[in-house]
Design a protein around this motif. Structure first.
Motif, mmCIF file in Angstrom:
data_model
loop_
_atom_site.group_PDB
_atom_site.id
_atom_site.type_symbol
_atom_site.label_atom_id
_atom_site.label_comp_id
_atom_site.label_asym_id
_atom_site.label_seq_id
_atom_site.Cartn_x
_atom_site.Cartn_y
_atom_site.Cartn_z
ATOM 1 N N GLU A 34 0.844 -1.205 0.000
ATOM 2 C CA GLU A 34 0.000 0.000 0.000
ATOM 3 C C GLU A 34 0.870 1.243 0.000
ATOM 4 N N LYS A 35 1.939 1.193 0.825
ATOM 5 C CA LYS A 35 2.789 2.361 0.982
ATOM 6 C C LYS A 35 3.490 2.736 -0.331
ATOM 7 N N VAL A 36 4.018 1.729 -1.000
ATOM 8 C CA VAL A 36 4.701 1.986 -2.275
ATOM 9 C C VAL A 36 3.729 2.628 -3.270
ATOM 10 N N ALA A 37 2.508 2.085 -3.315
ATOM 11 C CA ALA A 37 1.505 2.614 -4.253
ATOM 12 C C ALA A 37 1.126 4.047 -3.886
ATOM 13 N N HIS A 38 0.987 4.291 -2.588
ATOM 14 C CA HIS A 38 0.592 5.632 -2.142
ATOM 15 C C HIS A 38 1.669 6.660 -2.489
ATOM 16 N N LEU A 39 2.934 6.326 -2.198
ATOM 17 C CA LEU A 39 4.034 7.250 -2.493
ATOM 18 C C LEU A 39 4.148 7.490 -3.997
ATOM 19 N N SER A 40 3.942 6.435 -4.753
ATOM 20 C CA SER A 40 4.007 6.566 -6.201
ATOM 21 C C SER A 40 2.923 7.533 -6.687
ATOM 22 N N GLY A 41 1.730 7.406 -6.124
ATOM 23 C CA GLY A 41 0.630 8.299 -6.499
ATOM 24 C C GLY A 41 0.914 9.748 -6.130
ATOM 25 N N LEU A 42 1.514 9.903 -4.950
ATOM 26 C CA LEU A 42 1.859 11.246 -4.468
ATOM 27 C C LEU A 42 2.845 11.922 -5.427
ATOM 28 N N LEU A 43 3.867 11.164 -5.826
ATOM 29 C CA LEU A 43 4.886 11.726 -6.722
ATOM 30 C C LEU A 43 4.345 11.885 -8.147
ATOM 31 N N PHE A 44 3.396 11.028 -8.536
ATOM 32 C CA PHE A 44 2.808 11.212 -9.869
ATOM 33 C C PHE A 44 2.056 12.536 -9.932
ATOM 34 N N ARG A 45 1.233 12.788 -8.904
ATOM 35 C CA ARG A 45 0.486 14.060 -8.867
ATOM 36 C C ARG A 45 1.459 15.239 -8.891
ATOM 37 N N ASP A 46 2.558 15.090 -8.168
ATOM 38 C CA ASP A 46 3.575 16.142 -8.155
ATOM 39 C C ASP A 46 4.171 16.320 -9.555
ATOM 40 N N ALA A 47 4.416 15.199 -10.246
ATOM 41 C CA ALA A 47 4.991 15.264 -11.595
ATOM 42 C C ALA A 47 4.061 16.013 -12.546
ATOM 43 N N VAL A 48 2.762 15.800 -12.378
ATOM 44 C CA VAL A 48 1.790 16.510 -13.219
ATOM 45 C C VAL A 48 1.942 18.013 -13.006
ATOM 46 N N LYS A 49 2.007 18.415 -11.731
ATOM 47 C CA LYS A 49 2.146 19.848 -11.420
ATOM 48 C C LYS A 49 3.454 20.407 -11.981
ATOM 49 N N VAL A 50 4.551 19.708 -11.719
ATOM 50 C CA VAL A 50 5.864 20.185 -12.158
ATOM 51 C C VAL A 50 5.879 20.363 -13.677
ATOM 52 N N SER A 51 5.353 19.360 -14.367
ATOM 53 C CA SER A 51 5.388 19.381 -15.820
ATOM 54 C C SER A 51 4.580 20.563 -16.377
ATOM 55 N N VAL A 52 3.435 20.842 -15.756
ATOM 56 C CA VAL A 52 2.615 21.965 -16.232
ATOM 57 C C VAL A 52 3.268 23.298 -15.853
ATOM 58 N N PHE A 53 3.777 23.392 -14.623
ATOM 59 C CA PHE A 53 4.470 24.634 -14.245
ATOM 60 C C PHE A 53 5.629 24.921 -15.201
ATOM 61 N N ALA A 54 6.288 23.868 -15.651
ATOM 62 C CA ALA A 54 7.440 24.036 -16.552
ATOM 63 C C ALA A 54 7.043 24.671 -17.886
ATOM 64 N N GLU A 55 5.767 24.526 -18.247
ATOM 65 C CA GLU A 55 5.306 25.142 -19.505
ATOM 66 C C GLU A 55 5.462 26.662 -19.465
ATOM 67 N N ASN A 56 5.479 27.216 -18.248
ATOM 68 C CA ASN A 56 5.672 28.666 -18.110
ATOM 69 C C ASN A 56 7.112 29.095 -18.403
ATOM 70 N N PHE A 57 8.007 28.097 -18.430
ATOM 71 C CA PHE A 57 9.426 28.399 -18.653
ATOM 72 C C PHE A 57 9.920 27.627 -19.887
ATOM 73 N N ASP A 58 9.211 27.778 -20.979
ATOM 74 C CA ASP A 58 9.565 27.177 -22.286
ATOM 75 C C ASP A 58 9.412 25.659 -22.365
ATOM 76 N N GLY A 59 8.783 25.045 -21.376
ATOM 77 C CA GLY A 59 8.492 23.611 -21.483
ATOM 78 C C GLY A 59 9.360 22.718 -20.619
ATOM 79 N N VAL A 60 8.844 21.507 -20.412
ATOM 80 C CA VAL A 60 9.497 20.578 -19.483
ATOM 81 C C VAL A 60 10.816 20.039 -20.037
ATOM 82 N N GLN A 61 11.738 19.818 -19.151
ATOM 83 C CA GLN A 61 13.021 19.193 -19.498
ATOM 84 C C GLN A 61 13.293 18.092 -18.482
ATOM 85 N N PHE A 62 13.333 16.836 -18.972
ATOM 86 C CA PHE A 62 13.550 15.700 -18.081
ATOM 87 C C PHE A 62 15.030 15.534 -17.753
ATOM 88 N N MET A 63 15.321 14.651 -16.795
ATOM 89 C CA MET A 63 16.719 14.355 -16.476
ATOM 90 C C MET A 63 17.381 13.650 -17.663
#
Ligand SMILES: [Zn+2]
Length: 371
Positions: free
Chosen positions: A320-349
């Motif tokens: 359960e814990k692994v799934a929960h943390l994964s979900g938490l970071l996925f939601r964060d990734a969605v936010k980060v990726s959209v916020f990055a659009e304000n700075f010419d778009g997302v850039q991955f590692m």
């Protein structure tokens, strides 16, 4: 220094999901030749005095002039050994992986966090240019460097160059695809610096993520959950996510590009460096099982994030814990990726940095601690 002063800063920043998720981030306090740094595995939001490791500042300083082998594994092993030796006697916990970075920042309080808003900047194409314009000499931008000793040494060298050019110690050390280090000699100063940074970012943001939950038609969460239990075992964790922002992303593998690679080390550790794409046609359970099997054959481990075409997102794992943390970071990734659009778009590692984290001993230790 009182215990209250020690735990106040980490609790406030660590207890705020806008700053810290999943036990990420860390803080330190320096006093009288001793640095109190967060122990690896303890989380900021509810930290107690014992969640800190007391380190001898002189022993930490000596690490910069020590000779370490060029071989990555040998070097990190020796640095870890020296870090353990730099603890005051009686300390048993392992200090944060970012201890060395904390140690040369001359502020009483150092607060390192991974806010989605800041990472919208650090994970973007135009982030560096924006930071240089908006923050000037107050900020030092650090490109992606492998974590551990190498990162700390790299940052220290850049800071030394910055100082040699006649600048003051930077208020912000901004780590590309990672987060930010700031601090101050008083708690008020720490707050002031964070407020200034967040305020400037908020001003720059025009495009924001739509995180409203909106179940997609045609998704059968029960069927998917049963399939996950079949594949990941009886203790498997399962979280069905459907966010408005992701609707159009789930139309095709190409449309899912905003979340198809790794943004930061924490995203790699908790949600996996790459999601599994599952096409919608045919039997959903069979497609999930086949997809996980081929992912495991390719990557040597099961995925923690499943993108199911036009159906939704599944965060899953062995518990359960692994799934929960994964979900938490996925939601964060969605936010980060959209916020990055304000700075010419997302850039991955970069791929090689992703591979390094996937193999890194310290990250394996962290993943183990959290599961
Ligand atoms: Zn970090």
């Amino acid at each position: 220094m009182s215990v209250q002063e020690l735990i106040d800063v980490p609790r406030r920043y660590g207890g705020n999901p806008d700053y810290v998720l999943a036990g990420g981030g860390n803080t330190s306090l320096k006093e009288g030749g001793v640095m109190y740094v967060k122990a690896s595995g303890s989380s900021m939001g509810d930290i107690e005095e014992k969640g800190f490791v007391r380190m001898d500042q002189k022993s930490l300083d000596a690490l910069w002039t020590a000779d370490y082998p060029d071989n990555e594994d040998e070097r990190e092993e020796q640095v870890l050994e020296d870090l353990m030796k730099a603890r005051l006697s009686g300390e048993t916990a392992r200090p944060s992986v970012e201890t060395l970075l904390h140690s040369f920042i001359p502020f009483t309080f150092v607060v390192h966090t991974h806010p989605a808003l800041v990472n919208g900047l650090t994970c973007s194409i135009g982030g560096r240019a924006w930071a240089e314009k908006a923050l000037g000499k107050k900020a030092l931008w650090i490109p992606v460097v492998n974590p551990g000793y190498i990162l700390a040494k790299y940052v220290k060298d850049r800071v030394d160059e910055h100082l040699a050019r006649g600048n003051e110690f930077p208020d912000y050390i901004i780590l590309q695809n990672h987060g930010v280090f700031t601090g101050g000699n008083t708690i008020a100063e720490v707050d002031q610096r964070y407020q200034l940074l967040m305020g400037k970012l908020e001003e720059a943001i025009r495009i924001t993520p739509d995180m409203a939950e909106e179940p997609l038609s045609g998704a059968d969460a029960d069927v998917l959950k049963a399939a996950v239990k079949d594949v990941y075992g009886a203790d498997a964790g399962f979280e069905y996510i459907s966010i408005k922002q992701c609707g159009p992303w789930l139309e095709s593998r190409e449309a899912a590009a905003p979340v198809f690679s790794a943004l930061t080390p924490d995203h790699i550790v908790y949600m996996g460096h790459e999601p599994l794409w599952i096409p919608a046609d045919g039997d959903q359970a069979a497609a999930l099982k086949a997809g996980v099997a081929s992912y495991e054959a390719e990557h040597g481990k099961k995925p923690k994030t499943l993108l199911i075409q036009n159906r939704g997102i599944v965060s899953c794992g062995d518990s359960e814990k692994v799934a929960h943390l994964s979900g938490l970071l996925f939601r964060d990734a969605v936010k980060v990726s959209v916020f990055a659009e304000n700075f010419d778009g997302v850039q991955f590692m970069p791929e090689d940095k992703i591979a390094f984290i996937n193999n890194w001993e310290v990250e394996k230790y962290r993943a183990k601690q959290s599961s």
